[in-house]
Motif scaffolding. Structure first.
Motif, PDB file in Angstrom:
ATOM      1  N   PHE A 106      88.029  59.325  -6.779  1.00 60.65           N
ATOM      2  CA  PHE A 106      87.839  60.590  -6.073  1.00 60.65           C
ATOM      3  C   PHE A 106      86.349  60.915  -6.110  1.00 60.65           C
ATOM      4  CE2 PHE A 106      90.404  64.817  -5.777  1.00 60.65           C
ATOM      5  CZ  PHE A 106      89.689  65.206  -4.676  1.00 60.65           C
ATOM      6  N   VAL A 107      85.711  61.022  -4.946  1.00 62.50           N
ATOM      7  CA  VAL A 107      84.273  61.244  -4.875  1.00 62.50           C
ATOM      8  C   VAL A 107      84.001  62.540  -4.118  1.00 62.50           C
ATOM      9  CG1 VAL A 107      82.077  60.297  -4.062  1.00 62.50           C
ATOM     10  CG2 VAL A 107      83.885  58.752  -4.831  1.00 62.50           C
ATOM     11  N   PHE A 108      83.249  63.442  -4.743  1.00 57.03           N
ATOM     12  CA  PHE A 108      82.803  64.665  -4.079  1.00 57.03           C
ATOM     13  C   PHE A 108      81.604  65.210  -4.839  1.00 57.03           C
ATOM     14  CE2 PHE A 108      85.793  66.035  -7.267  1.00 57.03           C
ATOM     15  CZ  PHE A 108      85.258  67.200  -7.782  1.00 57.03           C
ATOM     16  N   ASP A 109      80.902  66.121  -4.207  1.00 63.30           N
ATOM     17  CA  ASP A 109      79.725  66.739  -4.815  1.00 63.30           C
ATOM     18  C   ASP A 109      80.181  67.942  -5.634  1.00 63.30           C
ATOM     19  OD1 ASP A 109      77.303  67.862  -5.496  1.00 63.30           O
ATOM     20  OD2 ASP A 109      76.674  68.242  -3.418  1.00 63.30           O
ATOM     21  N   ARG A 110      79.990  67.896  -6.945  1.00 64.30           N
ATOM     22  CA  ARG A 110      80.392  68.982  -7.840  1.00 64.30           C
ATOM     23  C   ARG A 110      79.430  70.157  -7.829  1.00 64.30           C
ATOM     24  NH1 ARG A 110      82.037  67.196 -13.779  1.00 64.30           N
ATOM     25  NH2 ARG A 110      81.269  69.286 -14.002  1.00 64.30           N
ATOM     26  N   THR A 111      78.244  69.978  -7.297  1.00 62.74           N
ATOM     27  CA  THR A 111      77.205  70.995  -7.398  1.00 62.74           C
ATOM     28  C   THR A 111      77.661  72.390  -6.954  1.00 62.74           C
ATOM     29  OG1 THR A 111      75.548  69.267  -7.075  1.00 62.74           O
ATOM     30  CG2 THR A 111      74.816  71.554  -6.792  1.00 62.74           C
ATOM     31  N   PRO A 112      78.288  72.546  -5.775  1.00 64.91           N
ATOM     32  CA  PRO A 112      78.674  73.903  -5.381  1.00 64.91           C
ATOM     33  C   PRO A 112      79.717  74.515  -6.332  1.00 64.91           C
ATOM     34  CG  PRO A 112      78.973  72.378  -3.542  1.00 64.91           C
ATOM     35  CD  PRO A 112      78.558  71.579  -4.730  1.00 64.91           C
ATOM     36  N   PHE A 113      80.584  73.705  -6.870  1.00 61.73           N
ATOM     37  CA  PHE A 113      81.617  74.202  -7.775  1.00 61.73           C
ATOM     38  C   PHE A 113      81.018  74.604  -9.120  1.00 61.73           C
ATOM     39  CE2 PHE A 113      83.596  71.448  -4.674  1.00 61.73           C
ATOM     40  CZ  PHE A 113      84.626  72.248  -4.211  1.00 61.73           C
ATOM     41  N   ASP A 114      80.103  73.790  -9.623  1.00 62.94           N
ATOM     42  CA  ASP A 114      79.425  74.121 -10.885  1.00 62.94           C
ATOM     43  C   ASP A 114      78.612  75.410 -10.745  1.00 62.94           C
ATOM     44  OD1 ASP A 114      80.519  71.859 -12.035  1.00 62.94           O
ATOM     45  OD2 ASP A 114      78.701  70.650 -11.819  1.00 62.94           O
ATOM     46  N   GLU A 115      77.907  75.554  -9.621  1.00 60.48           N
ATOM     47  CA  GLU A 115      77.106  76.760  -9.383  1.00 60.48           C
ATOM     48  C   GLU A 115      78.003  77.988  -9.264  1.00 60.48           C
ATOM     49  OE1 GLU A 115      73.925  79.315  -8.764  1.00 60.48           O
ATOM     50  OE2 GLU A 115      74.023  77.315  -9.633  1.00 60.48           O
ATOM     51  N   PHE A 116      79.145  77.852  -8.601  1.00 60.17           N
ATOM     52  CA  PHE A 116      80.095  78.961  -8.466  1.00 60.17           C
ATOM     53  C   PHE A 116      80.607  79.405  -9.837  1.00 60.17           C
ATOM     54  CE2 PHE A 116      84.473  80.495  -7.809  1.00 60.17           C
ATOM     55  CZ  PHE A 116      84.241  81.520  -6.899  1.00 60.17           C
ATOM     56  N   ARG A 117      80.965  78.446 -10.685  1.00 59.33           N
ATOM     57  CA  ARG A 117      81.431  78.772 -12.038  1.00 59.33           C
ATOM     58  C   ARG A 117      80.325  79.444 -12.857  1.00 59.33           C
ATOM     59  NH1 ARG A 117      83.767  73.525 -11.525  1.00 59.33           N
ATOM     60  NH2 ARG A 117      85.980  73.704 -11.097  1.00 59.33           N
ATOM     61  N   ARG A 118      79.092  78.955 -12.715  1.00 57.32           N
ATOM     62  CA  ARG A 118      77.964  79.540 -13.426  1.00 57.32           C
ATOM     63  C   ARG A 118      77.753  80.994 -13.000  1.00 57.32           C
ATOM     64  NH1 ARG A 118      73.060  80.892 -12.772  1.00 57.32           N
ATOM     65  NH2 ARG A 118      72.805  80.074 -10.681  1.00 57.32           N
ATOM     66  N   GLN A 119      77.807  81.249 -11.717  1.00 53.44           N
ATOM     67  CA  GLN A 119      77.637  82.612 -11.205  1.00 53.44           C
ATOM     68  C   GLN A 119      78.762  83.531 -11.685  1.00 53.44           C
ATOM     69  OE1 GLN A 119      77.261  82.242  -6.960  1.00 53.44           O
ATOM     70  NE2 GLN A 119      75.200  81.382  -7.080  1.00 53.44           N
ATOM     71  N   GLN A 120      79.981  83.017 -11.714  1.00 52.31           N
ATOM     72  CA  GLN A 120      81.098  83.827 -12.196  1.00 52.31           C
ATOM     73  C   GLN A 120      80.942  84.145 -13.683  1.00 52.31           C
ATOM     74  OE1 GLN A 120      84.830  81.957 -10.972  1.00 52.31           O
ATOM     75  NE2 GLN A 120      84.947  83.533  -9.383  1.00 52.31           N
ATOM     76  N   ALA A 121      80.486  83.172 -14.455  1.00 54.79           N
ATOM     77  CA  ALA A 121      80.285  83.393 -15.893  1.00 54.79           C
ATOM     78  C   ALA A 121      79.188  84.436 -16.129  1.00 54.79           C
ATOM     79  CB  ALA A 121      79.944  82.077 -16.596  1.00 54.79           C
ATOM     80  N   GLN A 122      78.113  84.359 -15.344  1.00 55.84           N
ATOM     81  CA  GLN A 122      77.032  85.340 -15.474  1.00 55.84           C
ATOM     82  C   GLN A 122      77.510  86.742 -15.095  1.00 55.84           C
ATOM     83  OE1 GLN A 122      73.825  83.809 -13.057  1.00 55.84           O
ATOM     84  NE2 GLN A 122      72.819  82.873 -14.827  1.00 55.84           N
ATOM     85  N   ALA A 123      78.316  86.828 -14.066  1.00 56.40           N
ATOM     86  CA  ALA A 123      78.831  88.130 -13.611  1.00 56.40           C
ATOM     87  C   ALA A 123      79.766  88.742 -14.663  1.00 56.40           C
ATOM     88  CB  ALA A 123      79.546  87.986 -12.289  1.00 56.40           C
ATOM     89  N   ALA A 124      80.482  87.877 -15.387  1.00 57.10           N
ATOM     90  CA  ALA A 124      81.421  88.349 -16.414  1.00 57.10           C
ATOM     91  C   ALA A 124      80.708  88.768 -17.687  1.00 57.10           C
ATOM     92  CB  ALA A 124      82.457  87.273 -16.723  1.00 57.10           C
ATOM     93  N   SER A 125      79.465  88.320 -17.865  1.00 54.83           N
ATOM     94  CA  SER A 125      78.703  88.623 -19.104  1.00 54.83           C
ATOM     95  C   SER A 125      78.174  90.030 -19.134  1.00 54.83           C
ATOM     96  CB  SER A 125      77.526  87.670 -19.260  1.00 54.83           C
ATOM     97  OG  SER A 125      77.988  86.358 -19.340  1.00 54.83           O
TER      98      SER A 125
END
Length: 125
Positions: A106-125
């Motif tokens: 399974f090949v895909f670019d994780r970058t947008p998903f990682d950035e989305f998770r990072r932004q959600q974690a920052q918003a929750a902090s």
């Protein structure tokens, strides 16, 4: 032109892109191995845990670009629209045995998903 492996791969793809994870998992072997950007997954439970967030939280729609197959191998390339990324192209090269997917590269670019998770974690902090 169709093939046994392609038929299974397309049925699996149609099921998960319609958000029917139970049906999608019916095409997966219990001992499936999946090599994905996050690493190797072993077994159907790990595969389901990998697919669940995409199917249940992120997927908006998917569009098939191309698909090819023979008796035991199929290759799908598609574009998904997801919450984190308007365009998230992906490809899967699967091996099918006895009507089940036993291996998935399974090949895909994780970058947008990682950035989305990072932004959600920052918003929750």
């Amino acid at each position: 032109m169709s093939s046994p492996a392609l038929e299974i791969a397309l049925a699996h793809h149609r099921a998960w892109t319609r958000k029917d994870l139970d049906l999608a998992m019916s095409y997966i072997a219990d001992d499936v191995v999946c090599d994905a950007p996050a690493g190797r997954l072993n077994g159907i439970q790990a595969y389901r845990e990998f697919m669940t967030p995409l199917v249940e939280r992120f997927l908006i729609r998917a569009e098939m670009i191309a698909s090819f197959g023979d008796d035991s191998t199929a290759l799908l390339m598609y574009n998904t629209e997801t919450v984190p990324a308007k365009s998230a192209p992906a490809a899967e090269c699967v091996t099918v045995r006895d009507g089940k997917i036993v291996y998935n590269r399974f090949v895909f670019d994780r970058t947008p998903f990682d950035e989305f998770r990072r932004q959600q974690a920052q918003a929750a902090s």
